[in-house]
Design an enzyme around this catalytic site. Structure first.
Site, PDB file in Angstrom:
ATOM      1  N   ARG A 187      18.891   7.901 -61.521  1.00  0.00           N
ATOM      2  CA  ARG A 187      20.065   8.022 -62.380  1.00  0.00           C
ATOM      3  C   ARG A 187      19.979   6.992 -63.499  1.00  0.00           C
ATOM      4  O   ARG A 187      20.962   6.732 -64.182  1.00  0.00           O
ATOM      5  CB  ARG A 187      21.353   7.813 -61.570  1.00  0.00           C
ATOM      6  N   ASN A 188      18.791   6.435 -63.691  1.00  0.00           N
ATOM      7  CA  ASN A 188      18.568   5.383 -64.678  1.00  0.00           C
ATOM      8  C   ASN A 188      17.491   5.781 -65.681  1.00  0.00           C
ATOM      9  O   ASN A 188      16.692   6.691 -65.431  1.00  0.00           O
ATOM     10  CB  ASN A 188      18.131   4.088 -63.983  1.00  0.00           C
ATOM     11  N   GLY A 279      13.679   4.048 -52.981  1.00  0.00           N
ATOM     12  CA  GLY A 279      13.641   2.672 -53.452  1.00  0.00           C
ATOM     13  C   GLY A 279      14.646   1.767 -52.765  1.00  0.00           C
ATOM     14  O   GLY A 279      15.429   2.192 -51.907  1.00  0.00           O
ATOM     15  N   ARG A 280      14.622   0.531 -53.162  1.00  0.00           N
ATOM     16  CA  ARG A 280      15.570  -0.460 -52.666  1.00  0.00           C
ATOM     17  C   ARG A 280      16.987  -0.060 -53.089  1.00  0.00           C
ATOM     18  O   ARG A 280      17.221   0.275 -54.238  1.00  0.00           O
ATOM     19  CB  ARG A 280      15.188  -1.829 -53.231  1.00  0.00           C
ATOM     20  N   HIS A 282      18.692   2.601 -52.568  1.00  0.00           N
ATOM     21  CA  HIS A 282      18.705   3.962 -53.096  1.00  0.00           C
ATOM     22  C   HIS A 282      20.111   4.553 -52.998  1.00  0.00           C
ATOM     23  O   HIS A 282      20.730   4.550 -51.946  1.00  0.00           O
ATOM     24  CB  HIS A 282      17.723   4.815 -52.282  1.00  0.00           C
ATOM     25  N   ALA A 283      20.628   5.041 -54.127  1.00  0.00           N
ATOM     26  CA  ALA A 283      21.948   5.681 -54.218  1.00  0.00           C
ATOM     27  C   ALA A 283      23.092   4.748 -53.841  1.00  0.00           C
ATOM     28  O   ALA A 283      24.184   5.194 -53.505  1.00  0.00           O
ATOM     29  CB  ALA A 283      22.011   6.950 -53.361  1.00  0.00           C
TER      30      ALA A 283
END
Length: 376
Positions: A187-188, A279-280, A282-283
């Site tokens: 979302r980035n 990822g670290r 996440h969400a």
């Protein structure tokens, strides 16, 4: 290994050319309209409509459907008492967005639900400062379950030009000859650290499926158009064109942390991915979740059918003269160029280009030249 089987073994297709005239109509939001389209296209396979009570309660309490298949995010339609009564009598109900009927819901069940239990089951908290909890508490008091038929596509817009169905992505992966496909949820806009994760995966897999989430987000997140423009540019200048594919996923962010990580994995499995990068945090949002909770939850889902890939955080080491992680770099913090989202946002708003160790200059140029790249 080949392209992943759809979740539940069958790719759902609820598109129809049937004519449903003179039905009672219920208005839905644009984001819910996108999710109804996702049901129709099989992105939410095996769902064929909105959850019935038994499935809903199992999703909330167990993170699985009634048949024990992994599923963690409830896909539901909420209505008030008056609308529920009309829908019960009507059975077949038109779903409308912006005044246009685009789908039909075949009403099977209408039921009340516990908002606190729902919030706790999905988000792990009942704190209304959490955006997902706040949305849950604002829902109407009844849920309507039943299959949908999708009649009319949303109008094509510039932001939808990269939207693909699972049938389309699977065909593209087959044509490219990819057997192992890594999905990347985001979302980035892409930081160099994201690029390192993606390219590390390309070292051991056939293809990379970059799949930005397009839809409602919280204030301070990047705008959809900015995310797409940034990835278009990054892929053009820094990726081999036959190893990376960009498509958009049109749904809203739930900020459900570990439960949403499972949901993201299931959707990419339906697109045909064999693996997904988790990822670290996440969400995640705020400090609601442990940074590695979204990775640990996969231990509870050995039957999910898509392989998660976990990477440590990357940074640029001025001593190593390369991107590195805690696993392979022994140097102190004074040598590390760390990515700070807050620092990056401040620089962009002040029209300052981030360091090339944080973001590729072509991507930085897009952000700096955008009037305001962030959701208000």
């Amino acid at each position: 290994m080949g392209i992943a089987q759809p979740h539940g073994g069958k790719l759902v297709n609820r598109s129809t050319n049937k004519n449903y005239d003179n039905l009672f109509s219920v208005q839905v939001t644009a984001d819910l309209a996108s999710d109804i389209e996702n049901i129709s296209d099989g992105i939410f396979s095996p769902l064929e409509g909105f959850l019935l009570r038994e499935d809903f309660e199992k999703v909330i309490t167990k993170g699985r459907l009634a048949n024990d298949l992994p599923w963690t995010i409830p896909i539901v339609l909420d209505v008030d008492k008056e609308t529920a009564t009309k829908m019960k009598d009507a059975k077949d109900v038109a779903l409308s967005v912006n005044g246009t009927n685009f789908a039909v819901l075949h009403v099977e069940e209408i039921y009340a639900f516990d908002k606190n239990a729902t919030a706790k089951g999905v988000y792990g908290t009942t704190d209304e400062k959490h955006p997902g909890v706040a949305k849950t508490m604002s829902m109407k008091e009844f849920l309507v379950g039943g299959k949908i038929d999708y009649i009319e596509r949303q109008a094509e817009t510039p932001i939808r030009r990269y939207r693909k169905t699972p049938r389309e992505t699977r065909e593209l992966f087959e044509k490219a000859g990819w057997k192992t496909i890594v999905g990347f949820q985001t979302r980035n806009v892409p930081h160099v650290a994201h690029e390192m994760l993606q390219k590390a995966s390309l070292n051991t897999h056939d293809g990379l499926f970059v799949n930005p989430l397009i839809g409602k987000k919280k204030s301070g997140d990047y705008k959809d158009e900015v995310i797409v423009a940034a990835y278009e540019t990054l892929i053009k200048y820094y990726y081999p064109q036959n190893r990376c594919y960009l498509a958009t996923l049109h749904t809203e962010m739930r900020y459900a942390g570990p439960k949403e990580a499972i949901h993201h994995a299931i959707m990419r499995k339906n697109f045909g991915c064999t693996n997904i990068i988790i990822g670290r945090d996440h969400a995640g949002v705020g400090t609601y979740y442990d940074p590695f909770a979204s990775q640990r939850i996969f231990d509870d889902y050995p039957d999910i059918g898509i392989g998660p890939i976990f990477y440590p955080a990357f940074f640029y080491c001025k001593k190593c003269l390369s991107f590195a992680s805690e696993r392979n770099c022994p140097h102190g913090q004074e040598f590390k160029e760390q990515l700070s989202g807050t620092k990056l946002r401040t620089m962009i708003l002040q029209k300052q280009s981030p360091s090339e160790y944080m973001m590729r200059p072509e991507v930085s140029k897009i952000l700096v030249n955008w009037d305001n790249p962030f959701v208000d």
